[in-house]
Motif scaffolding. Sequence first.
Motif, PDB file in Angstrom:
ATOM      1  N   ASP A   1       5.983   7.241   4.671  1.00  0.00           N
ATOM      2  CA  ASP A   1       6.891   6.785   5.718  1.00  0.00           C
ATOM      3  C   ASP A   1       8.240   6.293   5.202  1.00  0.00           C
ATOM      4  O   ASP A   1       8.874   5.444   5.827  1.00  0.00           O
ATOM      5  CB  ASP A   1       6.242   5.679   6.563  1.00  0.00           C
ATOM      6  CG  ASP A   1       5.905   6.175   7.958  1.00  0.00           C
ATOM      7  OD1 ASP A   1       6.068   7.377   8.209  1.00  0.00           O
ATOM      8  OD2 ASP A   1       5.476   5.359   8.796  1.00  0.00           O
ATOM      9  N   TYR A   2       8.690   6.830   4.079  1.00  0.00           N
ATOM     10  CA  TYR A   2      10.041   6.533   3.601  1.00  0.00           C
ATOM     11  C   TYR A   2      10.878   7.801   3.633  1.00  0.00           C
ATOM     12  O   TYR A   2      10.368   8.915   3.554  1.00  0.00           O
ATOM     13  CB  TYR A   2      10.008   5.961   2.174  1.00  0.00           C
ATOM     14  CG  TYR A   2       9.424   4.580   2.091  1.00  0.00           C
ATOM     15  CD1 TYR A   2      10.099   3.494   2.628  1.00  0.00           C
ATOM     16  CD2 TYR A   2       8.183   4.365   1.493  1.00  0.00           C
ATOM     17  CE1 TYR A   2       9.552   2.214   2.575  1.00  0.00           C
ATOM     18  CE2 TYR A   2       7.627   3.096   1.426  1.00  0.00           C
ATOM     19  CZ  TYR A   2       8.317   2.018   1.972  1.00  0.00           C
ATOM     20  OH  TYR A   2       7.775   0.762   1.910  1.00  0.00           O
TER      21      TYR A   2
ATOM     22  N   PRO B   1       2.032   9.082   7.950  1.00  0.00           N
ATOM     23  CA  PRO B   1       0.925   8.497   8.717  1.00  0.00           C
ATOM     24  C   PRO B   1       1.326   8.210  10.157  1.00  0.00           C
ATOM     25  O   PRO B   1       0.494   8.145  11.043  1.00  0.00           O
ATOM     26  CB  PRO B   1       0.613   7.197   7.961  1.00  0.00           C
ATOM     27  CG  PRO B   1       1.141   7.409   6.585  1.00  0.00           C
ATOM     28  CD  PRO B   1       2.333   8.288   6.748  1.00  0.00           C
ATOM     29  N   GLN B   2       2.640   8.014  10.400  1.00  0.00           N
ATOM     30  CA  GLN B   2       3.131   7.749  11.743  1.00  0.00           C
ATOM     31  C   GLN B   2       3.795   8.989  12.338  1.00  0.00           C
ATOM     32  O   GLN B   2       4.623   8.890  13.235  1.00  0.00           O
ATOM     33  CB  GLN B   2       4.146   6.595  11.697  1.00  0.00           C
ATOM     34  CG  GLN B   2       3.659   5.360  10.956  1.00  0.00           C
ATOM     35  CD  GLN B   2       2.448   4.743  11.610  1.00  0.00           C
ATOM     36  OE1 GLN B   2       2.300   4.816  12.827  1.00  0.00           O
ATOM     37  NE2 GLN B   2       1.571   4.129  10.829  1.00  0.00           N
ATOM     38  N   GLY B   3       3.456  10.152  11.812  1.00  0.00           N
ATOM     39  CA  GLY B   3       4.193  11.371  12.137  1.00  0.00           C
ATOM     40  C   GLY B   3       4.171  11.766  13.593  1.00  0.00           C
ATOM     41  O   GLY B   3       5.015  12.546  14.027  1.00  0.00           O
ATOM     42  N   SER B   4       3.229  11.250  14.375  1.00  0.00           N
ATOM     43  CA  SER B   4       3.167  11.651  15.774  1.00  0.00           C
ATOM     44  C   SER B   4       3.875  10.663  16.692  1.00  0.00           C
ATOM     45  O   SER B   4       3.834  10.808  17.900  1.00  0.00           O
ATOM     46  CB  SER B   4       1.699  11.779  16.207  1.00  0.00           C
ATOM     47  OG  SER B   4       1.027  10.543  16.039  1.00  0.00           O
ATOM     48  N   SER B   5       4.508   9.662  16.147  1.00  0.00           N
ATOM     49  CA  SER B   5       5.142   8.642  16.971  1.00  0.00           C
ATOM     50  C   SER B   5       6.318   9.229  17.742  1.00  0.00           C
ATOM     51  O   SER B   5       6.921  10.218  17.358  1.00  0.00           O
ATOM     52  CB  SER B   5       5.623   7.478  16.099  1.00  0.00           C
ATOM     53  OG  SER B   5       6.716   7.883  15.310  1.00  0.00           O
TER      54      SER B   5
ATOM     55  N   SER C   1       0.827  -1.199   0.000  1.00  0.00           N
ATOM     56  CA  SER C   1       0.000   0.000   0.000  1.00  0.00           C
ATOM     57  C   SER C   1       0.868   1.258   0.000  1.00  0.00           C
ATOM     58  O   SER C   1       0.588   2.227  -0.711  1.00  0.00           O
ATOM     59  CB  SER C   1      -0.929   0.004   1.214  1.00  0.00           C
ATOM     60  OG  SER C   1      -1.727   1.167   1.234  1.00  0.00           O
ATOM     61  N   ARG C   2       1.938   1.231   0.776  1.00  0.00           N
ATOM     62  CA  ARG C   2       2.841   2.378   0.804  1.00  0.00           C
ATOM     63  C   ARG C   2       3.505   2.588  -0.553  1.00  0.00           C
ATOM     64  O   ARG C   2       3.596   3.708  -1.057  1.00  0.00           O
ATOM     65  CB  ARG C   2       3.887   2.178   1.895  1.00  0.00           C
ATOM     66  CG  ARG C   2       3.316   2.273   3.302  1.00  0.00           C
ATOM     67  CD  ARG C   2       4.265   1.696   4.326  1.00  0.00           C
ATOM     68  NE  ARG C   2       5.490   2.494   4.447  1.00  0.00           N
ATOM     69  CZ  ARG C   2       6.558   2.081   5.145  1.00  0.00           C
ATOM     70  NH1 ARG C   2       6.548   0.900   5.755  1.00  0.00           N
ATOM     71  NH2 ARG C   2       7.625   2.852   5.218  1.00  0.00           N
TER      72      ARG C   2
ATOM     73  N   ASP D   1      13.390   3.151   5.476  1.00  0.00           N
ATOM     74  CA  ASP D   1      12.167   3.223   6.270  1.00  0.00           C
ATOM     75  C   ASP D   1      12.308   4.345   7.282  1.00  0.00           C
ATOM     76  O   ASP D   1      13.270   4.404   8.035  1.00  0.00           O
ATOM     77  CB  ASP D   1      11.926   1.890   6.984  1.00  0.00           C
ATOM     78  CG  ASP D   1      10.495   1.762   7.464  1.00  0.00           C
ATOM     79  OD1 ASP D   1      10.046   2.641   8.221  1.00  0.00           O
ATOM     80  OD2 ASP D   1       9.823   0.802   7.062  1.00  0.00           O
ATOM     81  N   ARG D   2      11.349   5.243   7.313  1.00  0.00           N
ATOM     82  CA  ARG D   2      11.457   6.428   8.162  1.00  0.00           C
ATOM     83  C   ARG D   2      11.496   6.073   9.639  1.00  0.00           C
ATOM     84  O   ARG D   2      12.029   6.839  10.461  1.00  0.00           O
ATOM     85  CB  ARG D   2      10.283   7.370   7.883  1.00  0.00           C
ATOM     86  CG  ARG D   2      10.426   8.725   8.551  1.00  0.00           C
ATOM     87  CD  ARG D   2       9.258   9.614   8.213  1.00  0.00           C
ATOM     88  NE  ARG D   2       9.299   9.996   6.807  1.00  0.00           N
ATOM     89  CZ  ARG D   2      10.002  11.017   6.342  1.00  0.00           C
ATOM     90  NH1 ARG D   2      10.735  11.723   7.170  1.00  0.00           N
ATOM     91  NH2 ARG D   2       9.982  11.314   5.081  1.00  0.00           N
TER      92      ARG D   2
END
Length: 401
Positions: free
Chosen positions: A195-196, A359-363, A62-63, A230-231
Amino acid sequence: MTKQKFSIAKLYHERTKYDPETINQRVPDIDWERPPVPFKDYPIGTRIDLKPHIGDRQTVLSRLSHLLYCTYGVTARIPQIAQQDLLLRAAPSAGGLYPAELYLLSSGAGDLPPGRYNYQVRDHSLVRFWENDSAEELEAACFGHRALQDAPFVIVTTAVFFRSSWRYQDRAYRRIHLDTGHLLGNLELAAALTDYRPYLMAGFDDGAVNELLYLNPEEEGAIAVVALQDRQSQPLKAPLMTALASDADWDYPELPDGSLLGYLHQASAIETAPESSSELGSESGSYDIEDKYNFPFCTKVSTASSPLDWGEHGRGLEATLLQRRSTRAYDGGAEIELEQVKALLNFAYQPQPLEQLSPQGSSAALSEAASWEQPDFCDRSLIQTFIATTAVAGLEDGCYY
């Protein structure tokens, strides 16, 4: 061959730059009813349909589906009467000729088996034309660049020269690199959305990369290599060296029109890493360029602006990428606001990190790395930006730096 007055690069520039007397001349002997096909077909290979995976950006496929679509996917169709329909893409192309091709090299991460893939734009799919991981060969071709280590995917952009030279002749090499720049700009933003973290390499063994992708060097060639890390993995802590200089060629034959593009591409190819770059992928040095335009008597106008609103997890930016269009119809009587000019400059130079697009920016992991700057595709201190204004509300007409 004899020593020439100009290097081959300078000769190419002089002979292909526009001139007021020739800019509007129509190029003869072009069959406008039979343009080159802007797609590459692979009759054999395993095909992976990416359309069902363009959903939540949570899986590897999907990414990748989102990344490739936002980078170079078909976003509109213009019906043609006597030809195949023109398929417009997320990245613009001079004359709608689309000379660029995208290749994906996978180490076998997630749901994508190891191998070499070509992105099939027409149906948004990947075709695997060669199995097995090619990481060792690619790393050797890129002179051991550190960004390739542990990269699950690598994007290679290539150019099919005739697609552009059919119309633009020798000048097409300019168009090809302009197109590639648009494509890489999309790729950098699309990577943040998925997320890359992209690392650009514009210095590599051209022949080795071409051979890795089974390209015919007389007709096509590799232009750029982009490692996708991978970011959520530990980032490389500083921008890396992205480009290598090829040797200047002063000894070349008399080159008739039509032969400049191919000769320049071959002459600028790199075979071995220069001795001065024995540690490719090491941290790039900072450049201290004197600001020769910062005259004390100039009118100063602040360009400070509010942070850009990307939309939640970059959804607004993604919509902009996919809705972008070129136009030749301009409203000459309308002004734009100074705040819009500031926003354009803000976006062009992107002073803020792109982590917020993810999409994971708040981690927590990304928050910890927030002070780390996005890897640069170029050193902005080497770019001089000028703005000629004629209708900006709140700004006097003139030329600004």
